[in-house]
Design an enzyme around this catalytic site. Sequence first.
Site, PDB file in Angstrom:
ATOM      1  N   PHE A 194       0.843  -1.199   0.000  1.00 40.31           N
ATOM      2  CA  PHE A 194       0.000   0.000   0.000  1.00 40.31           C
ATOM      3  C   PHE A 194       0.873   1.241   0.000  1.00 40.31           C
ATOM      4  O   PHE A 194       2.058   1.206   0.356  1.00 40.31           O
ATOM      5  CB  PHE A 194      -0.943   0.002   1.205  1.00 40.31           C
ATOM      6  CG  PHE A 194      -0.242   0.084   2.539  1.00 40.31           C
ATOM      7  CD1 PHE A 194      -0.008   1.310   3.145  1.00 40.31           C
ATOM      8  CD2 PHE A 194       0.178  -1.072   3.193  1.00 40.31           C
ATOM      9  CE1 PHE A 194       0.647   1.384   4.371  1.00 40.31           C
ATOM     10  CE2 PHE A 194       0.825  -1.009   4.418  1.00 40.31           C
ATOM     11  CZ  PHE A 194       1.062   0.220   5.008  1.00 40.31           C
ATOM     12  N   CYS A 195       0.271   2.357  -0.424  1.00 42.12           N
ATOM     13  CA  CYS A 195       0.929   3.662  -0.397  1.00 42.12           C
ATOM     14  C   CYS A 195      -0.155   4.718  -0.262  1.00 42.12           C
ATOM     15  O   CYS A 195      -1.323   4.401  -0.056  1.00 42.12           O
ATOM     16  CB  CYS A 195       1.784   3.875  -1.646  1.00 42.12           C
ATOM     17  SG  CYS A 195       0.861   3.738  -3.194  1.00 42.12           S
ATOM     18  N   THR A 196       0.195   5.973  -0.384  1.00 42.63           N
ATOM     19  CA  THR A 196      -0.750   7.057  -0.092  1.00 42.63           C
ATOM     20  C   THR A 196      -1.961   7.034  -1.015  1.00 42.63           C
ATOM     21  O   THR A 196      -3.102   7.005  -0.559  1.00 42.63           O
ATOM     22  CB  THR A 196      -0.050   8.420  -0.193  1.00 42.63           C
ATOM     23  OG1 THR A 196       1.117   8.419   0.627  1.00 42.63           O
ATOM     24  CG2 THR A 196      -0.991   9.537   0.261  1.00 42.63           C
TER      25      THR A 196
END
Length: 305
Positions: free
Chosen positions: A174-176
């Site tokens: 996951f990331c922003t």
Amino acid sequence: MYIVAALYHFTRFDDPDALRPGIRQVCEDNAIMGTLLVAREGINGTIAGSREGINAILAFLKSLPGCDTLEWKESTASQPPFGRMKVRLKKEIVTMGQPDVDPTASVGHYVDPAEWNELIQSPDVAVIDTRNDYEVAIGTFEGAIDPETKTFGEFPAWWEENKDRFHNKRIAMFCTGGIRCEKSTNFLLGQGVEDVYHLKGGILKYLEEVDEKDSTWEGECFVFDNRVSVGHGLKEGPHTLCHACRQPVLPEDVKSPMFELGVSCPKCFATTSDEDKARFRERQKQIELSKARGERHIGTLPNDG
């Protein structure tokens, strides 16, 4: 109230530099502020403005070659999130430094926010946060692995050094907003990892759609604008930005004797010299003088990543 739109889209631009004047003009005509990056692989950025202005620039961006399916995530800000508009030409819209990585060819399995908790709580799943260390420091998912990278370009080397830890594991990343995972999942697929997943819409979409009582998110989510962080429901968080080290600080950090506005915070006080601090003080003085004149000094802008 300002509408903040975070967006990215991978598509082939034969001449990305030729697109910049048109994008900049529409932004100027509609009082849009923020940063948009264009490269041969597509477009990425975060922008802010009025509802009408955001609608206008998004409609224009969707008219660009291959961008008709452009998606974006919206939130709000009570104060201007950016001080100016930048449209930059880049080699990559998110820098990984892997020329063979191509998100338009293949990516991991998208996982909707409503299904994310179940996936990451599975015992055969390793959850990896692909963001930078200062972002992870203020918030991440429960049980997530922090690669402790300072830039996204360090991720491939980290994976090479640590891949044996994940033998027989499914990988969830996951990331922003999702863009880093488009590349990191394609990279892992190219490394022979078969079961790769990523959070669709990123942390921002999760915080928007998942009720706080059901959430496995801990802390705040760093954002690259003057809000610095957001929490559940995409409400503005408590952080401000240290303009010396560009890292997020909490209200209790501001109370520290090591904090001096624009000069230092507890995270960087010991790492900068007296000469550095003197230079930062002079910059802060110029910022204050600009404010007194009703102008915005470039030093007030956040780190745009």
